[in-house]
Design a protein around this motif. Sequence first.
Motif, mmCIF file in Angstrom:
data_model
loop_
_atom_site.group_PDB
_atom_site.id
_atom_site.type_symbol
_atom_site.label_atom_id
_atom_site.label_comp_id
_atom_site.label_asym_id
_atom_site.label_seq_id
_atom_site.Cartn_x
_atom_site.Cartn_y
_atom_site.Cartn_z
ATOM 1 N N TRP A 140 0.383 14.793 -14.113
ATOM 2 C CA TRP A 140 -0.399 13.570 -14.000
ATOM 3 C C TRP A 140 -1.381 13.777 -12.868
ATOM 4 C CZ3 TRP A 140 4.720 14.074 -14.710
ATOM 5 C CH2 TRP A 140 5.267 13.507 -15.869
ATOM 6 N N LEU A 141 -2.665 13.625 -13.169
ATOM 7 C CA LEU A 141 -3.712 13.791 -12.168
ATOM 8 C C LEU A 141 -4.206 12.416 -11.746
ATOM 9 C CD1 LEU A 141 -5.593 15.653 -10.564
ATOM 10 C CD2 LEU A 141 -7.153 15.598 -12.526
ATOM 11 N N PHE A 142 -4.113 12.135 -10.453
ATOM 12 C CA PHE A 142 -4.542 10.861 -9.883
ATOM 13 C C PHE A 142 -5.849 11.126 -9.145
ATOM 14 C CE2 PHE A 142 -0.037 10.846 -10.458
ATOM 15 C CZ PHE A 142 0.217 9.600 -11.007
ATOM 16 N N MET A 143 -6.930 10.537 -9.647
ATOM 17 C CA MET A 143 -8.256 10.831 -9.115
ATOM 18 C C MET A 143 -8.673 9.843 -8.032
ATOM 19 S SD MET A 143 -9.962 11.790 -12.710
ATOM 20 C CE MET A 143 -8.650 11.934 -13.913
ATOM 21 N N THR A 144 -9.265 10.397 -6.985
ATOM 22 C CA THR A 144 -9.784 9.638 -5.849
ATOM 23 C C THR A 144 -8.692 8.751 -5.241
ATOM 24 O OG1 THR A 144 -11.850 9.559 -7.137
ATOM 25 C CG2 THR A 144 -11.834 8.386 -5.051
ATOM 26 N N ALA A 145 -7.583 9.376 -4.886
ATOM 27 C CA ALA A 145 -6.438 8.661 -4.307
ATOM 28 C C ALA A 145 -6.608 8.504 -2.799
ATOM 29 C CB ALA A 145 -5.147 9.413 -4.608
ATOM 30 N N TYR A 146 -6.116 7.370 -2.288
ATOM 31 C CA TYR A 146 -6.175 7.117 -0.856
ATOM 32 C C TYR A 146 -4.977 6.241 -0.455
ATOM 33 C CZ TYR A 146 -8.235 2.772 -2.509
ATOM 34 O OH TYR A 146 -8.461 1.592 -3.186
ATOM 35 N N PRO A 147 -4.514 6.367 0.791
ATOM 36 C CA PRO A 147 -3.327 5.613 1.247
ATOM 37 C C PRO A 147 -3.586 4.116 1.332
ATOM 38 C CG PRO A 147 -3.877 7.390 2.779
ATOM 39 C CD PRO A 147 -5.003 7.278 1.817
ATOM 40 N N VAL A 148 -2.580 3.333 0.909
ATOM 41 C CA VAL A 148 -2.649 1.877 1.059
ATOM 42 C C VAL A 148 -1.393 1.306 1.728
ATOM 43 C CG1 VAL A 148 -4.271 1.480 -0.831
ATOM 44 C CG2 VAL A 148 -1.817 1.490 -1.309
ATOM 45 N N LYS A 149 -0.329 2.104 1.801
ATOM 46 C CA LYS A 149 0.900 1.620 2.441
ATOM 47 C C LYS A 149 1.708 2.825 2.911
ATOM 48 C CE LYS A 149 4.760 -1.539 1.613
ATOM 49 N NZ LYS A 149 5.425 -2.378 0.603
ATOM 50 N N TRP A 150 2.350 2.662 4.080
ATOM 51 C CA TRP A 150 3.166 3.728 4.656
ATOM 52 C C TRP A 150 4.336 3.070 5.352
ATOM 53 C CZ3 TRP A 150 1.341 6.928 9.450
ATOM 54 C CH2 TRP A 150 2.159 8.041 9.625
ATOM 55 N N THR A 151 5.548 3.393 4.927
ATOM 56 C CA THR A 151 6.733 2.807 5.544
ATOM 57 C C THR A 151 7.722 3.894 5.933
ATOM 58 O OG1 THR A 151 7.813 2.458 3.408
ATOM 59 C CG2 THR A 151 6.541 0.618 4.277
ATOM 60 N N VAL A 168 0.818 13.477 6.996
ATOM 61 C CA VAL A 168 1.115 12.389 7.932
ATOM 62 C C VAL A 168 -0.093 12.147 8.839
ATOM 63 C CG1 VAL A 168 2.526 11.747 9.931
ATOM 64 C CG2 VAL A 168 3.610 12.614 7.863
ATOM 65 N N ALA A 169 -0.768 13.211 9.260
ATOM 66 C CA ALA A 169 -1.972 13.055 10.084
ATOM 67 C C ALA A 169 -3.052 12.298 9.309
ATOM 68 C CB ALA A 169 -2.483 14.420 10.533
ATOM 69 N N GLU A 170 -3.197 12.586 8.013
ATOM 70 C CA GLU A 170 -4.176 11.879 7.174
ATOM 71 C C GLU A 170 -3.810 10.404 7.031
ATOM 72 O OE1 GLU A 170 -7.094 12.677 5.682
ATOM 73 O OE2 GLU A 170 -7.031 14.631 6.658
ATOM 74 N N PHE A 171 -2.531 10.125 6.779
ATOM 75 C CA PHE A 171 -2.084 8.731 6.675
ATOM 76 C C PHE A 171 -2.290 8.005 8.005
ATOM 77 C CE2 PHE A 171 0.161 7.221 2.838
ATOM 78 C CZ PHE A 171 -0.095 8.304 2.010
ATOM 79 N N ASN A 172 -2.001 8.685 9.103
ATOM 80 C CA ASN A 172 -2.176 8.078 10.418
ATOM 81 C C ASN A 172 -3.640 7.751 10.675
ATOM 82 O OD1 ASN A 172 -1.061 7.108 12.814
ATOM 83 N ND2 ASN A 172 -1.584 8.987 13.898
ATOM 84 N N THR A 229 -5.874 7.042 8.449
ATOM 85 C CA THR A 229 -6.216 5.892 7.607
ATOM 86 C C THR A 229 -5.678 4.599 8.207
ATOM 87 O OG1 THR A 229 -6.250 7.251 5.609
ATOM 88 C CG2 THR A 229 -5.974 4.884 5.314
ATOM 89 N N MET A 230 -4.419 4.609 8.593
ATOM 90 C CA MET A 230 -3.786 3.383 9.071
ATOM 91 C C MET A 230 -4.198 3.003 10.492
ATOM 92 S SD MET A 230 -2.135 2.374 6.520
ATOM 93 C CE MET A 230 -1.580 3.008 4.964
ATOM 94 N N SER A 231 -4.523 3.970 11.327
ATOM 95 C CA SER A 231 -4.869 3.673 12.718
ATOM 96 C C SER A 231 -6.371 3.519 12.940
ATOM 97 C CB SER A 231 -4.364 4.788 13.640
ATOM 98 O OG SER A 231 -2.976 4.911 13.533
ATOM 99 N N LEU A 232 -7.158 4.317 12.238
ATOM 100 C CA LEU A 232 -8.605 4.340 12.467
ATOM 101 C C LEU A 232 -9.410 3.760 11.313
ATOM 102 C CD1 LEU A 232 -8.740 7.998 13.848
ATOM 103 C CD2 LEU A 232 -8.617 5.871 15.175
ATOM 104 N N PHE A 233 -8.723 3.364 10.233
ATOM 105 C CA PHE A 233 -9.368 2.871 9.010
ATOM 106 C C PHE A 233 -10.358 3.912 8.496
ATOM 107 C CE2 PHE A 233 -11.454 -0.367 6.264
ATOM 108 C CZ PHE A 233 -10.303 -0.848 5.675
ATOM 109 N N LYS A 234 -9.935 5.189 8.552
ATOM 110 C CA LYS A 234 -10.751 6.324 8.116
ATOM 111 C C LYS A 234 -10.140 6.860 6.826
ATOM 112 C CE LYS A 234 -12.138 10.950 9.460
ATOM 113 N NZ LYS A 234 -11.921 12.035 10.411
#
Length: 159
Positions: free
Chosen positions: A120-131, A88-92, A94-99
Amino acid sequence: MDIPGDLYQAVHGGPPLAFRFGVFFLVGGVVPNPLDIRFSKVSGLNSRIDTQAVNEGGQNLFTHHLPTHVQYDNLVLERGMAIGSILVAEFNATMSLFKFNPCNVLVTLFDESGIPVSGWLFMTAYPVKWTVSELSAESNQVVIETMELAYQRMQAIRL
Protein backbone atom coordinates in the motif's frame (compact mmCIF):
# COMPACT_ATOMS: atom_id res chain seq x y z
CA MET A 1 -1.75 -7.91 -11.67
CA ASP A 2 -3.90 -9.63 -9.08
CA ILE A 3 -3.28 -13.33 -8.55
CA PRO A 4 -6.49 -15.30 -7.89
CA GLY A 5 -6.61 -16.75 -4.35
CA ASP A 6 -6.43 -20.41 -5.45
CA LEU A 7 -3.39 -19.72 -7.67
CA TYR A 8 -1.69 -17.78 -4.84
CA GLN A 9 -2.24 -20.74 -2.49
CA ALA A 10 -0.83 -23.20 -5.05
CA VAL A 11 2.31 -21.07 -5.56
CA HIS A 12 2.86 -19.76 -2.02
CA GLY A 13 1.25 -22.46 0.15
CA GLY A 14 -1.53 -20.36 1.71
CA PRO A 15 -2.83 -16.87 2.14
CA PRO A 16 -0.37 -14.20 3.28
CA LEU A 17 0.11 -13.81 7.03
CA ALA A 18 -0.33 -10.41 8.66
CA PHE A 19 2.88 -10.36 10.73
CA ARG A 20 5.42 -10.20 7.87
CA PHE A 21 5.49 -6.54 6.90
CA GLY A 22 7.72 -3.50 6.66
CA VAL A 23 7.05 0.23 6.55
CA PHE A 24 9.29 2.28 4.26
CA PHE A 25 9.42 6.09 4.35
CA LEU A 26 10.48 7.15 0.87
CA VAL A 27 12.29 10.45 1.32
CA GLY A 28 14.34 11.67 -1.64
CA GLY A 29 15.56 8.19 -2.62
CA VAL A 30 17.43 7.73 0.67
CA VAL A 31 17.59 4.23 2.18
CA PRO A 32 15.41 4.22 5.30
CA ASN A 33 16.97 3.92 8.74
CA PRO A 34 16.56 0.25 9.83
CA LEU A 35 14.96 1.49 13.08
CA ASP A 36 12.27 3.26 11.08
CA ILE A 37 10.95 0.30 9.05
CA ARG A 38 10.04 -1.96 11.98
CA PHE A 39 6.63 -1.52 13.52
CA SER A 40 4.57 -3.89 15.65
CA LYS A 41 1.24 -2.80 14.22
CA VAL A 42 -0.12 -0.93 11.20
CA SER A 43 -3.76 0.13 10.88
CA GLY A 44 -5.82 2.51 8.79
CA LEU A 45 -5.40 0.57 5.53
CA ASN A 46 -8.82 1.47 4.19
CA SER A 47 -10.70 3.82 1.93
CA ARG A 48 -14.32 4.45 1.10
CA ILE A 49 -16.45 6.46 -1.28
CA ASP A 50 -18.66 9.08 0.35
CA THR A 51 -22.03 9.58 -1.28
CA GLN A 52 -24.76 12.18 -1.33
CA ALA A 53 -28.40 11.12 -1.17
CA VAL A 54 -30.58 12.65 -3.90
CA ASN A 55 -34.34 12.22 -3.93
CA GLU A 56 -35.90 12.02 -7.36
CA GLY A 57 -38.90 14.32 -7.78
CA GLY A 58 -42.17 12.38 -7.57
CA GLN A 59 -40.39 9.08 -6.74
CA ASN A 60 -40.84 8.03 -3.10
CA LEU A 61 -39.75 4.39 -3.33
CA PHE A 62 -35.99 4.92 -3.45
CA THR A 63 -33.18 7.45 -3.19
CA HIS A 64 -30.21 7.84 -5.54
CA HIS A 65 -26.79 7.78 -3.85
CA LEU A 66 -24.23 9.68 -5.92
CA PRO A 67 -20.48 9.41 -5.26
CA THR A 68 -18.89 12.64 -4.00
CA HIS A 69 -15.26 11.83 -3.09
CA VAL A 70 -12.86 9.23 -1.69
CA GLN A 71 -12.28 9.29 2.07
CA TYR A 72 -9.20 7.77 3.75
CA ASP A 73 -8.56 6.97 7.40
CA ASN A 74 -5.21 8.04 8.84
CA LEU A 75 -2.31 5.58 8.68
CA VAL A 76 -1.50 4.50 12.25
CA LEU A 77 1.90 2.97 13.08
CA GLU A 78 2.83 1.44 16.46
CA ARG A 79 6.21 0.28 17.74
CA GLY A 80 8.36 -0.01 20.80
CA MET A 81 10.01 3.34 21.47
CA ALA A 82 13.11 3.63 19.29
CA ILE A 83 16.26 5.48 20.36
CA GLY A 84 18.24 7.17 17.58
CA SER A 85 15.34 7.30 15.12
CA ILE A 86 15.44 9.85 12.30
CA LEU A 87 11.66 9.45 12.04
CA VAL A 88 11.25 10.67 15.63
CA ALA A 89 13.30 13.76 14.71
CA GLU A 90 10.90 14.41 11.79
CA PHE A 91 7.84 13.98 14.02
CA ASN A 92 9.43 16.26 16.62
CA ALA A 93 10.06 18.97 14.00
CA THR A 94 6.43 18.75 12.91
CA MET A 95 4.96 18.81 16.40
CA SER A 96 7.36 21.36 17.93
CA LEU A 97 8.12 23.69 15.03
CA PHE A 98 5.03 23.12 12.82
CA LYS A 99 7.49 22.17 10.05
CA PHE A 100 6.13 19.64 7.54
CA ASN A 101 8.19 17.44 5.24
CA PRO A 102 5.63 15.20 3.46
CA CYS A 103 6.87 11.97 1.93
CA ASN A 104 5.50 8.78 0.44
CA VAL A 105 5.16 5.76 2.72
CA LEU A 106 5.13 2.17 1.44
CA VAL A 107 3.69 -0.60 3.64
CA THR A 108 4.79 -3.95 2.22
CA LEU A 109 3.48 -7.43 3.06
CA PHE A 110 5.98 -10.29 2.60
CA ASP A 111 5.60 -14.04 2.13
CA GLU A 112 7.51 -16.60 4.23
CA SER A 113 10.57 -16.20 1.95
CA GLY A 114 10.68 -12.42 2.41
CA ILE A 115 9.35 -11.74 -1.09
CA PRO A 116 6.87 -8.86 -1.34
CA VAL A 117 3.34 -10.06 -2.20
CA SER A 118 1.31 -6.92 -1.61
CA GLY A 119 1.69 -3.30 -0.65
CA TRP A 120 0.00 0.00 0.00
CA LEU A 121 1.53 3.29 -1.11
CA PHE A 122 0.49 6.36 0.89
CA MET A 123 1.24 9.51 -1.08
CA THR A 124 2.25 12.83 0.44
CA ALA A 125 2.00 11.59 4.04
CA TYR A 126 2.66 13.84 7.01
CA PRO A 127 2.34 13.48 10.83
CA VAL A 128 -0.89 14.51 12.53
CA LYS A 129 -0.66 12.72 15.89
CA TRP A 130 2.11 11.26 18.07
CA THR A 131 1.52 9.49 21.36
CA VAL A 132 3.67 7.62 23.85
CA SER A 133 2.18 4.98 26.13
CA GLU A 134 1.70 5.64 29.82
CA LEU A 135 4.81 5.51 32.01
CA SER A 136 4.19 3.62 35.24
CA ALA A 137 6.41 2.49 38.10
CA GLU A 138 3.98 -0.42 38.57
CA SER A 139 4.61 -1.95 35.15
CA ASN A 140 7.52 -3.47 33.28
CA GLN A 141 6.00 -3.20 29.79
CA VAL A 142 7.72 -1.80 26.69
CA VAL A 143 7.05 1.88 26.03
CA ILE A 144 4.95 2.08 22.85
CA GLU A 145 4.94 5.08 20.55
CA THR A 146 2.07 5.55 18.11
CA MET A 147 2.51 7.66 15.01
CA GLU A 148 -0.48 8.77 12.96
CA LEU A 149 -0.17 10.15 9.44
CA ALA A 150 -2.64 11.84 7.11
CA TYR A 151 -2.01 11.49 3.39
CA GLN A 152 -3.31 12.65 0.05
CA ARG A 153 -4.05 9.30 -1.57
CA MET A 154 -3.58 5.55 -1.06
CA GLN A 155 -2.80 3.08 -3.84
CA ALA A 156 -3.06 -0.67 -3.23
CA ILE A 157 -0.36 -2.73 -4.96
CA ARG A 158 -0.80 -6.44 -5.64
CA LEU A 159 2.25 -8.32 -6.91
